[in-house]
Write a protein that holds these residues in place. Structure first.
Motif, mmCIF file in Angstrom:
data_model
loop_
_atom_site.group_PDB
_atom_site.id
_atom_site.type_symbol
_atom_site.label_atom_id
_atom_site.label_comp_id
_atom_site.label_asym_id
_atom_site.label_seq_id
_atom_site.Cartn_x
_atom_site.Cartn_y
_atom_site.Cartn_z
ATOM 1 N N GLU A 85 6.225 6.547 16.520
ATOM 2 C CA GLU A 85 6.649 5.376 17.295
ATOM 3 C C GLU A 85 6.038 4.072 16.775
ATOM 4 O OE1 GLU A 85 5.827 6.218 21.396
ATOM 5 O OE2 GLU A 85 7.145 7.970 21.398
ATOM 6 N N ARG A 86 5.280 4.137 15.691
ATOM 7 C CA ARG A 86 4.652 2.927 15.145
ATOM 8 C C ARG A 86 5.714 1.958 14.655
ATOM 9 N NH1 ARG A 86 1.110 1.401 10.427
ATOM 10 N NH2 ARG A 86 -0.031 -0.344 11.328
ATOM 11 N N ASP A 87 5.443 0.661 14.821
ATOM 12 C CA ASP A 87 6.370 -0.389 14.423
ATOM 13 C C ASP A 87 6.717 -0.274 12.936
ATOM 14 O OD1 ASP A 87 7.733 -3.006 14.946
ATOM 15 O OD2 ASP A 87 6.282 -3.655 13.431
ATOM 16 N N HIS A 88 8.013 -0.262 12.641
ATOM 17 C CA HIS A 88 8.514 -0.107 11.272
ATOM 18 C C HIS A 88 7.991 -1.219 10.359
ATOM 19 C CE1 HIS A 88 11.352 1.490 8.329
ATOM 20 N NE2 HIS A 88 11.709 0.245 8.057
ATOM 21 N N ALA A 89 7.976 -2.457 10.854
ATOM 22 C CA ALA A 89 7.498 -3.590 10.051
ATOM 23 C C ALA A 89 6.006 -3.462 9.749
ATOM 24 C CB ALA A 89 7.788 -4.900 10.769
ATOM 25 N N ALA A 90 5.235 -2.939 10.691
ATOM 26 C CA ALA A 90 3.800 -2.756 10.477
ATOM 27 C C ALA A 90 3.554 -1.705 9.393
ATOM 28 C CB ALA A 90 3.109 -2.356 11.776
ATOM 29 N N ILE A 91 4.343 -0.657 9.397
ATOM 30 C CA ILE A 91 4.211 0.376 8.362
ATOM 31 C C ILE A 91 4.583 -0.206 6.999
ATOM 32 C CG2 ILE A 91 5.009 2.625 7.541
ATOM 33 C CD1 ILE A 91 5.600 3.297 10.520
ATOM 34 N N ALA A 92 5.661 -0.971 6.940
ATOM 35 C CA ALA A 92 6.078 -1.598 5.681
ATOM 36 C C ALA A 92 4.986 -2.534 5.160
ATOM 37 C CB ALA A 92 7.386 -2.351 5.879
ATOM 38 N N ALA A 93 4.341 -3.278 6.054
ATOM 39 C CA ALA A 93 3.248 -4.169 5.658
ATOM 40 C C ALA A 93 2.061 -3.372 5.138
ATOM 41 C CB ALA A 93 2.831 -5.052 6.833
ATOM 42 N N ASP A 94 1.754 -2.244 5.773
ATOM 43 C CA ASP A 94 0.652 -1.399 5.309
ATOM 44 C C ASP A 94 0.924 -0.853 3.904
ATOM 45 O OD1 ASP A 94 -0.795 -1.817 7.590
ATOM 46 O OD2 ASP A 94 -0.414 0.151 8.461
ATOM 47 N N ILE A 95 2.181 -0.485 3.646
ATOM 48 C CA ILE A 95 2.556 -0.007 2.313
ATOM 49 C C ILE A 95 2.394 -1.141 1.305
ATOM 50 C CG2 ILE A 95 4.471 0.813 0.875
ATOM 51 C CD1 ILE A 95 5.514 2.272 3.433
ATOM 52 N N ALA A 96 2.917 -2.325 1.635
ATOM 53 C CA ALA A 96 2.850 -3.482 0.732
ATOM 54 C C ALA A 96 1.411 -3.885 0.430
ATOM 55 C CB ALA A 96 3.618 -4.661 1.334
ATOM 56 N N ASN A 97 0.520 -3.725 1.410
ATOM 57 C CA ASN A 97 -0.886 -4.099 1.239
ATOM 58 C C ASN A 97 -1.738 -2.986 0.637
ATOM 59 O OD1 ASN A 97 -0.877 -6.809 2.208
ATOM 60 N ND2 ASN A 97 -0.565 -5.989 4.270
ATOM 61 N N GLY A 98 -1.134 -1.830 0.379
ATOM 62 C CA GLY A 98 -1.850 -0.731 -0.244
ATOM 63 C C GLY A 98 -2.735 0.067 0.704
ATOM 64 N N PHE A 99 -2.530 -0.113 2.023
ATOM 65 C CA PHE A 99 -3.341 0.634 2.992
ATOM 66 C C PHE A 99 -2.886 2.076 3.124
ATOM 67 C CE2 PHE A 99 -3.848 -3.679 5.205
ATOM 68 C CZ PHE A 99 -4.966 -3.982 4.465
ATOM 69 N N VAL A 100 -1.616 2.327 2.822
ATOM 70 C CA VAL A 100 -1.052 3.675 2.906
ATOM 71 C C VAL A 100 0.018 3.788 1.823
ATOM 72 C CG1 VAL A 100 0.727 3.078 4.634
ATOM 73 C CG2 VAL A 100 -0.097 5.406 4.500
ATOM 74 N N SER A 101 0.145 4.963 1.226
ATOM 75 C CA SER A 101 1.190 5.157 0.212
ATOM 76 C C SER A 101 2.528 5.389 0.913
ATOM 77 C CB SER A 101 0.853 6.355 -0.671
ATOM 78 O OG SER A 101 0.970 7.562 0.067
ATOM 79 N N ARG A 102 3.604 5.154 0.174
ATOM 80 C CA ARG A 102 4.938 5.417 0.723
ATOM 81 C C ARG A 102 5.070 6.887 1.115
ATOM 82 N NH1 ARG A 102 9.004 2.415 0.911
ATOM 83 N NH2 ARG A 102 8.220 1.010 -0.670
ATOM 84 N N GLU A 103 4.510 7.767 0.281
ATOM 85 C CA GLU A 103 4.591 9.201 0.575
ATOM 86 C C GLU A 103 3.879 9.537 1.882
ATOM 87 O OE1 GLU A 103 3.462 7.938 -2.384
ATOM 88 O OE2 GLU A 103 5.268 8.314 -3.557
ATOM 89 N N ALA A 104 2.673 8.961 2.076
ATOM 90 C CA ALA A 104 1.933 9.221 3.310
ATOM 91 C C ALA A 104 2.653 8.621 4.511
ATOM 92 C CB ALA A 104 0.513 8.659 3.211
ATOM 93 N N ALA A 105 3.263 7.452 4.340
ATOM 94 C CA ALA A 105 3.999 6.829 5.438
ATOM 95 C C ALA A 105 5.189 7.692 5.842
ATOM 96 C CB ALA A 105 4.467 5.428 5.034
ATOM 97 N N GLU A 106 5.864 8.257 4.858
ATOM 98 C CA GLU A 106 6.994 9.141 5.168
ATOM 99 C C GLU A 106 6.510 10.403 5.878
ATOM 100 O OE1 GLU A 106 8.854 9.727 1.365
ATOM 101 O OE2 GLU A 106 9.695 7.698 1.352
ATOM 102 N N ARG A 107 5.437 10.978 5.367
ATOM 103 C CA ARG A 107 4.908 12.226 5.926
ATOM 104 C C ARG A 107 4.303 12.024 7.314
ATOM 105 N NH1 ARG A 107 0.683 13.130 2.509
ATOM 106 N NH2 ARG A 107 -0.639 12.060 4.014
ATOM 107 N N ASP A 108 3.455 10.983 7.461
ATOM 108 C CA ASP A 108 2.670 10.834 8.687
ATOM 109 C C ASP A 108 3.366 10.016 9.778
ATOM 110 O OD1 ASP A 108 0.720 12.248 7.327
ATOM 111 O OD2 ASP A 108 -0.396 10.450 6.745
ATOM 112 N N TYR A 109 4.243 9.094 9.362
ATOM 113 C CA TYR A 109 4.892 8.212 10.333
ATOM 114 C C TYR A 109 6.401 8.431 10.416
ATOM 115 C CZ TYR A 109 0.515 5.612 10.170
ATOM 116 O OH TYR A 109 -0.805 5.246 10.231
#
Length: 65
Positions: free
Chosen positions: A37-61
């Motif tokens: 349920e995490r905000d999609h834009a917040a996840i995209a920002a985390d990916i762009a800032n290198g806080f989480v990989s795209r793979e981890a975002a797909e898997r975990d979020y």
């Protein structure tokens, strides 16, 4: 906190000689709420800032572009 495998006070001052090893163990947080349920834009920002990989975002979020 450890200095050369000996416990040291976390708020104390210690001298560290060249070549000595300091190990810090800090608490981490798991967050709260359903990750899907995490905000999609917040996840995209985390990916762009290198806080989480795209793979981890797909898997975990369940993130999908």
């Amino acid at each position: 906190h450890m200095l050369e495998d000996q416990p040291v006070h976390a708020k104390g001052r210690i001298a560290i000689a060249p070549g000595e090893t300091v190990r810090l163990i800090e608490a981490g947080g798991g967050g709260f709420g359903d990750p899907v349920e995490r905000d999609h834009a917040a996840i995209a920002a985390d990916i762009a800032n290198g806080f989480v990989s795209r793979e981890a975002a797909e898997r975990d979020y369940g993130y999908q572009e």
